[in-house]
Write an enzyme that holds these catalytic residues in place. Structure first.
Site, short mmCIF file in Angstrom:
data_model
loop_
_atom_site.label_atom_id
_atom_site.label_comp_id
_atom_site.label_asym_id
_atom_site.label_seq_id
_atom_site.Cartn_x
_atom_site.Cartn_y
_atom_site.Cartn_z
N TYR A 153 0.78 -1.11 -0.06
CA TYR A 153 -0.13 0.11 -0.07
C TYR A 153 0.89 1.39 0.01
O TYR A 153 0.54 2.26 -0.94
CB TYR A 153 -0.75 -0.10 1.13
CG TYR A 153 -1.79 1.12 1.60
CD1 TYR A 153 -2.86 1.33 0.58
CD2 TYR A 153 -1.45 2.31 2.15
CE1 TYR A 153 -3.68 2.69 0.62
CE2 TYR A 153 -2.20 3.38 2.28
CZ TYR A 153 -3.41 3.46 1.56
OH TYR A 153 -4.19 4.60 1.59
N LYS A 157 0.95 4.63 -2.83
CA LYS A 157 0.79 5.79 -2.63
C LYS A 157 1.75 6.58 -2.91
O LYS A 157 1.88 7.84 -3.21
CB LYS A 157 0.39 5.94 -1.10
CG LYS A 157 -1.10 5.25 -0.73
CD LYS A 157 -2.18 6.06 -1.34
CE LYS A 157 -3.09 5.35 -2.26
NZ LYS A 157 -4.06 5.97 -2.85
N1 LIG Z 1 -9.28 6.98 4.88
C1 LIG Z 1 -8.19 7.20 5.17
O1 LIG Z 1 -7.56 6.99 6.46
C2 LIG Z 1 -7.06 7.43 4.14
C3 LIG Z 1 -5.94 7.68 4.37
C4 LIG Z 1 -5.01 7.87 3.40
C5 LIG Z 1 -5.30 7.87 2.18
N2 LIG Z 1 -6.45 7.53 1.88
C6 LIG Z 1 -6.82 7.43 0.39
O2 LIG Z 1 -8.04 7.97 0.25
C7 LIG Z 1 -8.56 7.61 -0.84
C8 LIG Z 1 -10.27 7.24 -0.75
O3 LIG Z 1 -10.28 6.12 0.36
P1 LIG Z 1 -11.30 5.92 1.30
O4 LIG Z 1 -10.92 6.12 2.97
O5 LIG Z 1 -12.52 6.71 1.04
O6 LIG Z 1 -11.82 4.40 1.07
P2 LIG Z 1 -13.24 3.66 0.93
O7 LIG Z 1 -14.10 4.40 1.50
O8 LIG Z 1 -12.79 2.33 1.15
O9 LIG Z 1 -13.35 4.15 -0.63
C9 LIG Z 1 -12.75 3.83 -1.64
C10 LIG Z 1 -13.48 3.94 -2.85
O10 LIG Z 1 -12.63 3.39 -4.24
C11 LIG Z 1 -13.54 2.33 -4.80
N3 LIG Z 1 -12.70 1.15 -5.41
C12 LIG Z 1 -11.87 0.46 -4.55
N4 LIG Z 1 -11.48 -0.65 -5.20
C13 LIG Z 1 -12.05 -0.37 -6.58
C14 LIG Z 1 -11.98 -1.05 -7.81
N5 LIG Z 1 -11.03 -2.19 -7.93
N6 LIG Z 1 -12.62 -0.77 -8.77
C15 LIG Z 1 -13.50 0.44 -8.53
N7 LIG Z 1 -13.69 1.07 -7.43
C16 LIG Z 1 -12.80 0.79 -6.45
C17 LIG Z 1 -14.34 1.94 -3.79
O11 LIG Z 1 -15.46 1.43 -4.14
P3 LIG Z 1 -16.46 0.21 -3.25
O12 LIG Z 1 -17.40 1.19 -2.38
O13 LIG Z 1 -17.27 -0.39 -4.09
O14 LIG Z 1 -15.50 -0.28 -2.35
C18 LIG Z 1 -14.71 3.29 -3.04
O15 LIG Z 1 -15.61 3.92 -3.71
C19 LIG Z 1 -7.91 6.30 -1.53
O16 LIG Z 1 -6.89 6.59 -2.43
C20 LIG Z 1 -6.89 6.20 -0.24
O17 LIG Z 1 -5.58 5.21 -0.28
C21 LIG Z 1 -7.46 7.36 2.77
#
Ligand SMILES: NC(=O)c1ccc[n+]([C@@H]2O[C@H](COP(=O)([O-])OP(=O)(O)OC[C@H]3O[C@@H](n4cnc5c(N)ncnc54)[C@H](OP(=O)(O)O)[C@@H]3O)[C@@H](O)[C@H]2O)c1
Length: 257
Positions: A153, A157
């Site tokens: 991961y 990133k």
């Molecule tokens: N949350 C944190 O603490 C955090 C911290 C640092 C960075 N980030 C980054 O922020 C971004 C958003 O994350 P989040 O926290 O909002 O995560 P999340 O709630 O799991 O949402 C991720 C989104 O990406 C979609 N997705 C995942 N795999 C996919 C695939 N194979 N094809 C199409 N769509 C896919 C998911 O679809 P589904 O809903 O169908 O699963 C969902 O819409 C990511 O890039 C993550 O690395 C998050």
């Protein structure tokens, strides 16, 4: 009013950013992994321009997502937000023979960048964990390394920042930036996450549309709408180019000049 495409906007930070942009009067195109998630996204934000569908772990489906986006015309901004987390306990191989995390978090943003009509702004959602990523870019496909989900991961990133900065350098007519949202309790972040959810989705929306002087820069990295210095190697042209070349070889897709 701007037109913005947000990948991975059926849930989490992508959906929250899309909702904010829509409230601000912008036109937002959503993206979901399949038809069922498409319906969820549509129900969550009925005002959206539409919802494109495709699983970003598949090169063919990612190509299709780009085609569907292009059918809506040219966008002002594209937010590369979709991602999978750090808890995969083993190397899950996609149909294309790649590790799932690399395919979704690294290769898909490259493919979408290459194939979607060039917007004015590109935003790549990274993570503080990029600092732990391996800047040697050896073994991108995890063929020889022993699997470690957190490192995979973190690598992905780091790739997002390298891609943002590589594009900023190659495409001077586009504003291309990266950000970290903070560790927040989305599906990915989990219930123990401690950062501020109210702040987490704002930076990507701000970088996509704001005319603030601070947001109209390129090749920069942000946290909560403030510049932050990323891992130093992200500025190295040779490493940016190595990632772009790796993605070209894995996908067979050329980045336009
Ligand atoms: N949350 C944190 O603490 C955090 C911290 C640092 C960075 N980030 C980054 O922020 C971004 C958003 O994350 P989040 O926290 O909002 O995560 P999340 O709630 O799991 O949402 C991720 C989104 O990406 C979609 N997705 C995942 N795999 C996919 C695939 N194979 N094809 C199409 N769509 C896919 C998911 O679809 P589904 O809903 O169908 O699963 C969902 O819409 C990511 O890039 C993550 O690395 C998050």
């Amino acid at each position: 009013m701007a037109r913005v495409f947000v990948s991975g906007s059926s849930d989490g930070l992508g959906l929250m950013a899309a909702e904010l942009l829509s409230q601000q009067g912008h036109e937002v195109l959503l993206h979901a992994r399949n038809q069922s998630r498409r319906n969820d996204a549509q129900a969550a934000l009925p005002r959206a321009l539409g919802v494109v569908v495709g699983d970003l772990s598949s090169i063919a489906q990612t190509r299709s997502v780009a085609e569907q986006v292009n059918a809506f015309g040219v966008f002002d901004a594209v937010i590369h937000n979709a991602g999978v987390g750090y808890r995969e306990p083993r190397r899950i191989e996609t149909d294309d023979g790649l590790p799932h995390v690399f395919a979704v978090n690294s290769l898909a943003p490259y493919i979408l960048t290459a194939l979607i009509h060039k917007p004015k702004r590109l935003v790549y959602v990274s993570s503080r964990l990029h600092e732990r990523g391996d800047a040697s870019l050896e073994d991108l496909a995890w063929k020889t390394r022993a699997w470690d989900g957190l490192t995979a991961y973190s690598d992905s990133k780091l790739h997002d920042v390298l891609l943002a900065f590589g594009i900023a350098r190659r495409w001077p007519d586009v504003l291309s930036n990266a950000l970290e949202p903070g560790w927040v309790p989305t599906k990915m972040g989990g219930p123990g996450a401690t950062d501020d959810m109210e702040q987490a989705f704002r930076t990507q929306a701000w970088l996509a549309v704001s005319d603030d002087q601070a947001a109209t820069v390129t090749g920069a990295y942000f946290y909560h709408m403030k510049p932050r210095e990323p891992k130093p190697e992200t500025h190295a042209v040779a490493i940016q180019e190595r990632l772009i070349e790796g993605c070209r070889l894995f996908s067979g897709i050329e980045l336009p000049g």
